[in-house]
Design an enzyme around this catalytic site. Sequence first.
Site, PDB file in Angstrom:
ATOM      1  N   ALA A  66       0.838  -1.143   0.101  1.00 50.25           N
ATOM      2  CA  ALA A  66       0.023  -0.118   0.036  1.00 50.25           C
ATOM      3  C   ALA A  66       0.857   1.085   0.114  1.00 50.25           C
ATOM      4  O   ALA A  66       2.108   1.314   0.511  1.00 50.25           O
ATOM      5  CB  ALA A  66      -1.011  -0.126   1.070  1.00 50.25           C
ATOM      6  N   GLY A 109       0.436  -5.007   1.045  1.00 49.26           N
ATOM      7  CA  GLY A 109      -0.772  -4.908   0.277  1.00 49.26           C
ATOM      8  C   GLY A 109      -0.657  -5.749  -1.187  1.00 49.26           C
ATOM      9  O   GLY A 109      -1.414  -6.208  -1.892  1.00 49.26           O
ATOM     10  N   GLU A 112      -0.822  -9.187  -0.803  1.00 50.01           N
ATOM     11  CA  GLU A 112      -2.206  -9.416  -0.672  1.00 50.01           C
ATOM     12  C   GLU A 112      -3.069  -9.487  -1.833  1.00 50.01           C
ATOM     13  O   GLU A 112      -4.063 -10.312  -2.076  1.00 50.01           O
ATOM     14  CB  GLU A 112      -2.923  -8.207   0.485  1.00 50.01           C
ATOM     15  CG  GLU A 112      -2.376  -8.632   1.876  1.00 50.01           C
ATOM     16  CD  GLU A 112      -2.557  -7.716   2.860  1.00 50.01           C
ATOM     17  OE1 GLU A 112      -2.516  -6.564   2.745  1.00 50.01           O
ATOM     18  OE2 GLU A 112      -3.144  -8.247   3.864  1.00 50.01           O
ATOM     19  N   GLU A 132       4.939  -5.335   6.933  1.00 52.05           N
ATOM     20  CA  GLU A 132       3.968  -4.258   7.962  1.00 52.05           C
ATOM     21  C   GLU A 132       4.531  -4.355   9.338  1.00 52.05           C
ATOM     22  O   GLU A 132       4.662  -3.189   9.908  1.00 52.05           O
ATOM     23  CB  GLU A 132       2.438  -4.909   7.896  1.00 52.05           C
ATOM     24  CG  GLU A 132       1.570  -4.728   6.623  1.00 52.05           C
ATOM     25  CD  GLU A 132       1.807  -5.767   5.531  1.00 52.05           C
ATOM     26  OE1 GLU A 132       2.749  -6.342   5.469  1.00 52.05           O
ATOM     27  OE2 GLU A 132       1.191  -5.592   4.969  1.00 52.05           O
TER      28      GLU A 132
HETATM   29  N1  DAK Z   1       4.561   3.284  -0.635  1.00 51.95           N
HETATM   30  C1  DAK Z   1       5.232   4.527  -1.245  1.00 51.95           C
HETATM   31  N2  DAK Z   1       6.188   4.382  -1.898  1.00 51.95           N
HETATM   32  C2  DAK Z   1       6.885   3.462  -2.235  1.00 51.95           C
HETATM   33  C3  DAK Z   1       6.421   2.226  -1.782  1.00 51.95           C
HETATM   34  C4  DAK Z   1       5.316   2.132  -0.967  1.00 51.95           C
HETATM   35  N3  DAK Z   1       4.826   0.963  -0.145  1.00 51.95           N
HETATM   36  N4  DAK Z   1       7.565   1.301  -1.988  1.00 51.95           N
HETATM   37  C5  DAK Z   1       8.275   1.802  -2.770  1.00 51.95           C
HETATM   38  N5  DAK Z   1       8.050   3.211  -2.777  1.00 51.95           N
HETATM   39  C6  DAK Z   1       8.788   4.174  -3.400  1.00 51.95           C
HETATM   40  C7  DAK Z   1      10.048   4.693  -2.687  1.00 51.95           C
HETATM   41  O1  DAK Z   1       9.810   5.677  -1.774  1.00 51.95           O
HETATM   42  C8  DAK Z   1      10.862   5.209  -3.952  1.00 51.95           C
HETATM   43  O2  DAK Z   1      10.495   6.547  -4.256  1.00 51.95           O
HETATM   44  P1  DAK Z   1      11.427   7.583  -4.570  1.00 51.95           P
HETATM   45  O3  DAK Z   1      12.416   7.616  -3.259  1.00 51.95           O
HETATM   46  O4  DAK Z   1      12.161   7.382  -5.671  1.00 51.95           O
HETATM   47  O5  DAK Z   1      10.591   8.712  -4.676  1.00 51.95           O
HETATM   48  C9  DAK Z   1      10.609   4.271  -5.151  1.00 51.95           C
HETATM   49  O6  DAK Z   1       9.295   3.377  -4.926  1.00 51.95           O
HETATM   50  C10 DAK Z   1      11.541   3.195  -5.196  1.00 51.95           C
HETATM   51  O7  DAK Z   1      11.719   2.568  -4.115  1.00 51.95           O
HETATM   52  P2  DAK Z   1      13.169   2.452  -3.351  1.00 51.95           P
HETATM   53  O8  DAK Z   1      14.108   3.369  -3.701  1.00 51.95           O
HETATM   54  O9  DAK Z   1      12.875   1.871  -1.939  1.00 51.95           O
HETATM   55  O10 DAK Z   1      13.780   0.833  -4.054  1.00 51.95           O
HETATM   56  P3  DAK Z   1      14.382  -0.191  -3.528  1.00 51.95           P
HETATM   57  O11 DAK Z   1      14.877  -1.110  -4.615  1.00 51.95           O
HETATM   58  O12 DAK Z   1      15.985   0.477  -2.773  1.00 51.95           O
HETATM   59  O13 DAK Z   1      13.761  -0.804  -2.463  1.00 51.95           O
HETATM   60  C11 DAK Z   1      11.895  -1.889  -1.653  1.00 51.95           C
HETATM   61  C12 DAK Z   1      12.552  -1.678  -2.704  1.00 51.95           C
HETATM   62  C13 DAK Z   1      10.513  -2.698  -1.962  1.00 51.95           C
HETATM   63  C14 DAK Z   1      12.602  -2.999  -0.767  1.00 51.95           C
HETATM   64  C15 DAK Z   1      11.451  -0.814  -0.793  1.00 51.95           C
HETATM   65  O14 DAK Z   1      10.748   0.463  -1.794  1.00 51.95           O
HETATM   66  C16 DAK Z   1      10.572  -0.963   0.214  1.00 51.95           C
HETATM   67  O15 DAK Z   1      10.810  -1.306   1.486  1.00 51.95           O
HETATM   68  N6  DAK Z   1       9.231  -0.426   0.248  1.00 51.95           N
HETATM   69  C17 DAK Z   1       8.217  -0.534   1.090  1.00 51.95           C
HETATM   70  C18 DAK Z   1       7.626  -1.819   1.369  1.00 51.95           C
HETATM   71  C19 DAK Z   1       6.618  -1.701   2.351  1.00 51.95           C
HETATM   72  O16 DAK Z   1       6.944  -1.474   3.549  1.00 51.95           O
HETATM   73  N7  DAK Z   1       5.382  -1.825   1.823  1.00 51.95           N
HETATM   74  C20 DAK Z   1       3.886  -1.283   2.584  1.00 51.95           C
HETATM   75  C21 DAK Z   1       3.710  -2.523   3.601  1.00 51.95           C
HETATM   76  S1  DAK Z   1       2.156  -1.964   4.383  1.00 51.95           S
HETATM   77  C22 DAK Z   1      -5.411  -1.126   3.297  1.00 51.95           C
HETATM   78  C23 DAK Z   1      -5.217  -2.182   2.481  1.00 51.95           C
HETATM   79  C24 DAK Z   1      -3.869  -2.738   2.597  1.00 51.95           C
HETATM   80  C25 DAK Z   1      -2.754  -2.335   3.257  1.00 51.95           C
HETATM   81  C26 DAK Z   1      -3.326  -1.044   4.044  1.00 51.95           C
HETATM   82  C27 DAK Z   1      -4.262  -0.610   4.453  1.00 51.95           C
HETATM   83  N8  DAK Z   1      -6.709  -0.690   3.504  1.00 51.95           N
HETATM   84  C28 DAK Z   1      -7.769  -0.987   2.613  1.00 51.95           C
HETATM   85  C29 DAK Z   1      -7.055   0.256   4.459  1.00 51.95           C
HETATM   86  C30 DAK Z   1      -1.606  -2.623   3.260  1.00 51.95           C
HETATM   87  C31 DAK Z   1      -0.489  -2.018   3.873  1.00 51.95           C
HETATM   88  C32 DAK Z   1       0.912  -2.464   3.221  1.00 51.95           C
HETATM   89  O17 DAK Z   1       1.108  -2.822   2.015  1.00 51.95           O
END
Ligand code: DAK
Length: 258
Positions: A66, A109, A112, A132
């Site tokens: 997400a 997400g 998911e 998460e």
């Molecule tokens: N959200 C926003 N931006 C994201 C992102 C995310 N989840 N994942 C990556 N990006 C962005 C990064 O900020 C970066 O943007 P800039 O800095 O270039 O502006 C760009 O994508 C490239 O990412 P990285 O530079 O970080 O790339 P790397 O290869 O170094 O790393 C990575 C890749 C996937 C390991 C890293 O980007 C990362 O850790 N990303 C976040 C993973 C994460 O924590 N995901 C969120 C999990 S919580 C809901 C339904 C579902 C959910 C919630 C609510 N409702 C219906 C209410 C779900 C929740 C989740 O998914």
Amino acid sequence: MDNFMMIETGVQGKIGLITLNRPKVLNALNRQMIHEIVQALEEFDRRDDVRVTVLSGKGRAFAAGADIEEMADEDAIHMEWMNQFADWDRISMIKKPVIGAVHGFALGGGFELALACDLLFAADQAQFGFPEVNLGVMPGAGGTQRLTKLIGKTKALEYIWTGETMTASKAEKLGIVSRLVAPELLIEETMRFAASLAEKAPLSIRFSKEAVYKALDYSVYEGMQYERKNFSLLFSSEDQKEGMRAFKEKRLPLFKGK
Ligand code: DAK
């Protein structure tokens, strides 16, 4: 279907295509994007010319979760009023097969969304996981339920608690991924599979999908009653007559979904 901003859609043969299209942020799923995905799935579900949908991501990831930018300042009451999970719930109502083609990251997400597909093809470099726990939240769009049903409590807790990513090969061994493919062949192989599925009797595919999902929630006895009703119902279809006639006539059947 032309006014989508976060996804691309198309139809190739009998296959509907949905491509997540925010590659700069690794297809981070914002609300608008989930809404568009569900709208496109529903549209393909209604269209007579589409029999299977393939869902994939543009750029170097399927979806990295997400959109953290969007949800960082969210509060529980606002989330409740927005009822965003309703969109996610609607994915479970899709009747035609949805095949996910996953490459790169499928996190949070994004994982998911992949788990909400009926079958997954994955590039052998794909990585799945629930980060998460590192953000102070937990999977909220079906992750704890779908992953546990698929791989059991022990392995599900291990991945949800550690936030560690799972390799595609591990995901295949655990039964999450149906087939592993070289990254450059992912779309081609998924499309080939989808095309073969699109030639099968559409009602058989539809009713067996329903029955298999019942197996996840029902007792064996209840599930078998459900299965039996769907099995019997297929004998009122033209396609059942066509399939069995074609067998006797030693030719390929031509199914119409009727
Ligand atoms: N959200 C926003 N931006 C994201 C992102 C995310 N989840 N994942 C990556 N990006 C962005 C990064 O900020 C970066 O943007 P800039 O800095 O270039 O502006 C760009 O994508 C490239 O990412 P990285 O530079 O970080 O790339 P790397 O290869 O170094 O790393 C990575 C890749 C996937 C390991 C890293 O980007 C990362 O850790 N990303 C976040 C993973 C994460 O924590 N995901 C969120 C999990 S919580 C809901 C339904 C579902 C959910 C919630 C609510 N409702 C219906 C209410 C779900 C929740 C989740 O998914």
